[in-house]
Design an enzyme around this catalytic site. Structure first.
Site: not given
Length: 218
Positions: A118, A114
């Site tokens: 990003k 994750y």
């Protein structure tokens, strides 16, 4: 629409400094406002709607979870692919500012999928050369979501106590209300419109900065 994105929309529509708000959506919103221009769009064919991105500033709060997306591949498609395409289309159309919702811990070198996605998104948007780029790194976002997220729900209940213990360099990990983040973003847009950027600016917004921009009492 994301939780923060909904707050951003409502605040933008309420601000006198904002003349119009363009919102690409998967399905029509119930909101009715003379300033609002919404376009139902196939996000897999965003280039067919390039004209929508001919705006002054883009606020991107688009995002999902791996659970909702169904796989890491689908998560990356939304959180990296869609967001980057919006940034590219905006840059080509002449947008001078981009405000991005990212997350605390984002890094292209992270071992956490994750956070790595990003971070890769941030790096890619930086390369587009926006005159003004502001990247938000909130920690846990608080607020009433339509979908249930057990881990976040349990965390939110404990955060008022935990927040008080997060001091100094740990302050950036404090949970924050989604509405506060939205207020900061909208205030930043309005400040940007009144003070043209003379040279390229890249901002990183964390807890303290976000609270200050929102003008709320911590």
């Amino acid at each position: 629409m994301t939780l923060t994105g909904g707050f951003v929309l409502n605040e933008l529509l309420a601000r006198r400094e904002v003349e119009s708000v363009v919102v690409p959506v998967r399905k029509p919103l119930k909101t009715v406002n003379a300033k609002l221009h919404q376009q139902v769009m196939d996000f897999d064919r965003m280039e067919n709607y390039a004209g929508l991105f001919a705006v002054d500033v883009i606020i991107c709060c688009l995002g999902t979870t791996i659970k909702t997306a169904g796989s890491q591949e689908q998560f990356r498609k939304v959180d990296y692919g869609y967001c980057l395409k919006a940034a590219e289309l905006g840059r080509t159309a002449g947008a001078h500012g981009f405000i991005l919702m990212s997350a605390i811990g984002s890094s292209s070198s992270s071992t956490i999928f994750y956070n790595r996605v990003k971070g890769e998104l941030e790096n890619s948007i930086k390369e587009l050369g926006y005159s003004y780029l502001s990247i938000y790194h909130p920690s846990l976002l608080l607020g009433n979501r339509p979908e249930s997220r057990l881990g976040e729900s349990l965390g939110a209940k404990a955060m008022p106590l935990i927040n008080r213990a997060l001091l100094g360099p740990l302050e950036k990990f404090r949970a924050i209300e989604s509405k506060t983040v939205a207020s900061a973003m909208v205030n930043e847009v309005c400040n940007l419109s009144s003070k043209p950027v003379a040279e390229r600016v890249v901002q990183l917004r964390q807890y303290e900065d976000i609270v200050d921009l929102a003008g709320v009492t911590d």
